[in-house]
Write an enzyme that holds these catalytic residues in place. Sequence first.
Site, PDB file in Angstrom:
ATOM      1  N   ALA A 104       0.823  -1.209   0.000  1.00 49.01           N
ATOM      2  CA  ALA A 104       0.000   0.000   0.000  1.00 49.01           C
ATOM      3  C   ALA A 104       0.860   1.264   0.000  1.00 49.01           C
ATOM      4  O   ALA A 104       0.513   2.251  -0.667  1.00 49.01           O
ATOM      5  CB  ALA A 104      -0.920  -0.020   1.222  1.00 49.01           C
ATOM      6  N   ALA A 150      12.186  -0.382   5.546  1.00 49.89           N
ATOM      7  CA  ALA A 150      13.187  -1.058   6.372  1.00 49.89           C
ATOM      8  C   ALA A 150      14.004  -2.095   5.603  1.00 49.89           C
ATOM      9  O   ALA A 150      15.121  -2.423   5.994  1.00 49.89           O
ATOM     10  CB  ALA A 150      12.500  -1.726   7.559  1.00 49.89           C
ATOM     11  N   ASN A 198       4.320 -12.602  -1.540  1.00 53.47           N
ATOM     12  CA  ASN A 198       3.051 -13.341  -1.519  1.00 53.47           C
ATOM     13  C   ASN A 198       2.978 -14.381  -2.628  1.00 53.47           C
ATOM     14  O   ASN A 198       3.864 -14.470  -3.483  1.00 53.47           O
ATOM     15  CB  ASN A 198       1.848 -12.389  -1.491  1.00 53.47           C
ATOM     16  CG  ASN A 198       1.579 -11.694  -2.808  1.00 53.47           C
ATOM     17  OD1 ASN A 198       1.983 -12.163  -3.864  1.00 53.47           O
ATOM     18  ND2 ASN A 198       0.905 -10.566  -2.751  1.00 53.47           N
ATOM     19  N   HIS A 220      -3.015 -13.506   5.887  1.00 55.63           N
ATOM     20  CA  HIS A 220      -3.917 -12.394   5.585  1.00 55.63           C
ATOM     21  C   HIS A 220      -4.341 -11.627   6.841  1.00 55.63           C
ATOM     22  O   HIS A 220      -5.535 -11.375   7.031  1.00 55.63           O
ATOM     23  CB  HIS A 220      -5.177 -12.918   4.875  1.00 55.63           C
ATOM     24  CG  HIS A 220      -4.914 -13.584   3.560  1.00 55.63           C
ATOM     25  ND1 HIS A 220      -5.800 -14.459   2.974  1.00 55.63           N
ATOM     26  CD2 HIS A 220      -3.872 -13.496   2.710  1.00 55.63           C
ATOM     27  CE1 HIS A 220      -5.305 -14.887   1.824  1.00 55.63           C
ATOM     28  NE2 HIS A 220      -4.128 -14.323   1.642  1.00 55.63           N
TER      29      HIS A 220
HETATM   30  C1  LIG Z   1       3.748 -15.288   2.444  1.00 56.02           C
HETATM   31  C2  LIG Z   1       2.543 -14.481   2.023  1.00 56.02           C
HETATM   32  C3  LIG Z   1       1.694 -14.982   1.043  1.00 56.02           C
HETATM   33  C4  LIG Z   1       0.579 -14.256   0.643  1.00 56.02           C
HETATM   34  N1  LIG Z   1      -0.150 -14.685  -0.418  1.00 56.02           N
HETATM   35  C5  LIG Z   1      -1.126 -13.899  -0.919  1.00 56.02           C
HETATM   36  C6  LIG Z   1      -1.771 -14.232  -2.144  1.00 56.02           C
HETATM   37  O1  LIG Z   1      -1.438 -15.225  -2.809  1.00 56.02           O
HETATM   38  N2  LIG Z   1      -2.765 -13.411  -2.564  1.00 56.02           N
HETATM   39  C7  LIG Z   1      -3.144 -12.295  -1.868  1.00 56.02           C
HETATM   40  O2  LIG Z   1      -4.076 -11.611  -2.291  1.00 56.02           O
HETATM   41  N3  LIG Z   1      -2.525 -11.944  -0.732  1.00 56.02           N
HETATM   42  C8  LIG Z   1      -1.505 -12.704  -0.264  1.00 56.02           C
HETATM   43  N4  LIG Z   1      -0.828 -12.311   0.849  1.00 56.02           N
HETATM   44  C9  LIG Z   1      -1.289 -11.114   1.560  1.00 56.02           C
HETATM   45  C10 LIG Z   1      -0.916  -9.788   0.912  1.00 56.02           C
HETATM   46  O3  LIG Z   1       0.259  -9.878   0.158  1.00 56.02           O
HETATM   47  C11 LIG Z   1      -0.749  -8.751   2.028  1.00 56.02           C
HETATM   48  O4  LIG Z   1      -1.909  -8.761   2.819  1.00 56.02           O
HETATM   49  C12 LIG Z   1      -0.547  -7.331   1.530  1.00 56.02           C
HETATM   50  O5  LIG Z   1       0.488  -7.324   0.586  1.00 56.02           O
HETATM   51  C13 LIG Z   1      -0.212  -6.438   2.713  1.00 56.02           C
HETATM   52  O6  LIG Z   1      -0.021  -5.123   2.284  1.00 56.02           O
HETATM   53  P1  LIG Z   1       0.314  -3.958   3.316  1.00 56.02           P
HETATM   54  O7  LIG Z   1       0.576  -2.753   2.507  1.00 56.02           O
HETATM   55  O8  LIG Z   1      -0.707  -3.914   4.361  1.00 56.02           O
HETATM   56  O9  LIG Z   1       1.647  -4.428   4.066  1.00 56.02           O
HETATM   57  P2  LIG Z   1       3.062  -4.827   3.460  1.00 56.02           P
HETATM   58  O10 LIG Z   1       2.987  -5.032   2.005  1.00 56.02           O
HETATM   59  O11 LIG Z   1       3.560  -5.957   4.279  1.00 56.02           O
HETATM   60  O12 LIG Z   1       3.952  -3.537   3.690  1.00 56.02           O
HETATM   61  C14 LIG Z   1       4.501  -3.142   4.908  1.00 56.02           C
HETATM   62  C15 LIG Z   1       5.885  -2.567   4.628  1.00 56.02           C
HETATM   63  O13 LIG Z   1       6.318  -1.805   5.732  1.00 56.02           O
HETATM   64  C16 LIG Z   1       7.694  -2.071   5.964  1.00 56.02           C
HETATM   65  N5  LIG Z   1       7.947  -1.723   7.356  1.00 56.02           N
HETATM   66  C17 LIG Z   1       7.427  -2.296   8.458  1.00 56.02           C
HETATM   67  N6  LIG Z   1       7.852  -1.647   9.558  1.00 56.02           N
HETATM   68  C18 LIG Z   1       8.654  -0.636   9.143  1.00 56.02           C
HETATM   69  C19 LIG Z   1       9.382   0.399   9.811  1.00 56.02           C
HETATM   70  N7  LIG Z   1       9.331   0.518  11.118  1.00 56.02           N
HETATM   71  N8  LIG Z   1      10.115   1.256   9.075  1.00 56.02           N
HETATM   72  C20 LIG Z   1      10.131   1.146   7.721  1.00 56.02           C
HETATM   73  N9  LIG Z   1       9.468   0.187   7.032  1.00 56.02           N
HETATM   74  C21 LIG Z   1       8.727  -0.677   7.748  1.00 56.02           C
HETATM   75  C22 LIG Z   1       7.842  -3.530   5.619  1.00 56.02           C
HETATM   76  O14 LIG Z   1       9.166  -3.902   5.374  1.00 56.02           O
HETATM   77  C23 LIG Z   1       6.953  -3.632   4.388  1.00 56.02           C
HETATM   78  O15 LIG Z   1       7.654  -3.323   3.220  1.00 56.02           O
HETATM   79  C24 LIG Z   1       0.287 -13.016   1.277  1.00 56.02           C
HETATM   80  C25 LIG Z   1       1.142 -12.503   2.251  1.00 56.02           C
HETATM   81  C26 LIG Z   1       2.269 -13.215   2.620  1.00 56.02           C
HETATM   82  C27 LIG Z   1       3.197 -12.648   3.654  1.00 56.02           C
END
Ligand SMILES: Cc1cc2nc3c(=O)[nH]c(=O)nc-3n(C[C@H](O)[C@H](O)[C@H](O)COP(=O)(O)OP(=O)(O)OC[C@H]3O[C@@H](n4cnc5c(N)ncnc54)[C@H](O)[C@@H]3O)c2cc1C
Length: 600
Positions: A24, A45, A102, A537
């Site tokens: 996001a 990070a 993912n 998720h």
């Molecule tokens: C192994 C796995 C398999 C999955 N498979 C699927 C799938 O097949 N299909 C699907 O739809 N969804 C899947 N998901 C879920 C989906 O990918 C996630 O729910 C979604 O990408 C999360 O997005 P986000 O922006 O909330 O968080 P994230 O994309 O996790 O982003 C958070 C970011 O913040 C950074 N961060 C954290 N703390 C700090 C800090 N203090 N300082 C700086 N940076 C920081 C992290 O390094 C990361 O880059 C999967 C997830 C995983 C982990």
Amino acid sequence: MPIVSVDEFVGAKLDYIVVGGGTAGLVAAARLTEDPNVTVGVLEAGKYHENAPEVNVPGMMARALHNPEFDWDFRTVPQKYLDDRVMAQSRGKGLGGSSLLNLLAMARPGKVELDAIEELGNQGWNWDTTLKYMKKSEHLDPPKLSPEDAVRFAANPKPENHGTDGPIAKSFPPHITECHTAVLDAMEANGLPRNGDNGDGFPVGGLLVVTSVDSKTATRSYAASAYYAPNATRPNFLIHLENADGTLQRATGVSFSHEEKVYTVTAANEVILAAGPFQSPQLLELSGIGDKDILTKFGIETKIDLPGVGENLQDHALVPTVVEVDQKVQSIEILFEPAGLAKQQELYQQQQGILAGIPSSVFAFMPGNVIGTAADTKKWKELTHLTGSAPEVFANTKPSVKKGIEKQYEILSRWIDNPIQPLAQLLMFNGPFPIPGVNFDFTKRHLTLLCAYTHPLHRGTVHINSTDPFAHPSIQQNYFSNPADLDILVRTVQWMKKVYETEPLKSLVQKRIVPTGEESEEELREWAKKMLATVHHPVGTCAMLPKELGGVVDNRLKVYGTSNLRVIDTSVIPLQISSNIQTLAYAVAEKGADIIKGRI
Ligand SMILES: Cc1cc2nc3c(=O)[nH]c(=O)nc-3n(C[C@H](O)[C@H](O)[C@H](O)COP(=O)(O)OP(=O)(O)OC[C@H]3O[C@@H](n4cnc5c(N)ncnc54)[C@H](O)[C@@H]3O)c2cc1C
């Protein structure tokens, strides 16, 4: 601008700071920097894994799991209802966040689920408004199948339901094994029809899964490749990598550490928290925003008492069923044979074969009336209350948070016996799913049908464990603390047994391995406790809800009590959807960017 040094980052005049360059976070930054007069700084990070095959090659999915370069590799606290097991909780680390790690499935949630987000008190967040942003984030490469095969394979997306020019590429796996139509046919014979377009808001049925793969290059399409890379030369898009965990400074800026030195950057306009469902609440708490009782316990001065921070954690979880299948099935074991691997590597050069897509093809969403009886759904409905969970789960939960969760249960109760609402999901894997203690014979061929629940009744928490920003937060999922989740999984596994025993799949199955198919219901329940694993998720820990229902952000994603701090990531999703969640992660961020730009 390419990735910048710490001095360049600290010296820049930033309008917005995005904490977390994940799924996001990169969407929000890319959209905000479309305005050349706005400068955005992203703190991530992890690293930029630009050329890592374990990220880019779809057939190598899961190879980066648990590798600290790519994965935060969190752990839960011991799970009481899983025999005190400590469960792995992966999260992507690096540009693109969890979209780099993912498993590339691009399933969509149902209409009623997105409409429920509005019903919970978030005006403007419903199926129609969110579909618009799901489409904005993607472009679909339609399947190259004859009309008959499109029906047979359950892959006939209607163009009007899908994006045409958004950044994320969506395509269908090019390698489909002999099991694909056999599984779809056997499911149909057991009451679950094909659903050739899961993107229209009605997800029930079996389908050929759409994936986030760019079929032109046969590579992963994700936040870093689709939202950052094409915009990396924008002078107003600054990224600083490998900074360590930090704190928010009264929402005027962020302090972070780099090579053991602490820096502070300020934002002229806003700070956007996009660190994901485990770390966004952690950063809020470290910055004095959260439940005052928890903050006080750690000696943190409470700046805003917000009891919902880190509460309302919800996740999907699964158990694997693995069978040995006929030797003619072209499953992933052929990659373990030198000649087979060489052939697949050659095919990959032409964007074909096993490596060019995910080693999966059938996904299915099953409603309660397919997996269970009327008596089952009646029983599960009765558990859609705070009192349905073990008493300790909500013992310390603040009244506003409890009120919000009770309102969610009212909605969930309507979904339990709704034939258009999935209660369970099947995820097929063309090979043996790794199971601790089971050594598969890789000269044989295997099929895995993973069984997951889609609407968890369990609720958990994620809170700080220490004031050290480097310490991992304490993740309490409370898996199986509401017995309906276990019941639903067991019924799904029992239904899957019937599917394995139905032609034409029956003739392909040589031997049941895990479970053996001979277990009693009680044995299956014990087995499920040993096997349960996350589907990755987690949502809900900075919930978008009215404050009186335990909300952390309002419907404009602004943290209550602040004027310029937003959370834009999956932690704001207040109630779990039935599908995999990246489609919604992209949509939330696309919409969040439009809110900030004042377009809505
Ligand atoms: C192994 C796995 C398999 C999955 N498979 C699927 C799938 O097949 N299909 C699907 O739809 N969804 C899947 N998901 C879920 C989906 O990918 C996630 O729910 C979604 O990408 C999360 O997005 P986000 O922006 O909330 O968080 P994230 O994309 O996790 O982003 C958070 C970011 O913040 C950074 N961060 C954290 N703390 C700090 C800090 N203090 N300082 C700086 N940076 C920081 C992290 O390094 C990361 O880059 C999967 C997830 C995983 C982990």
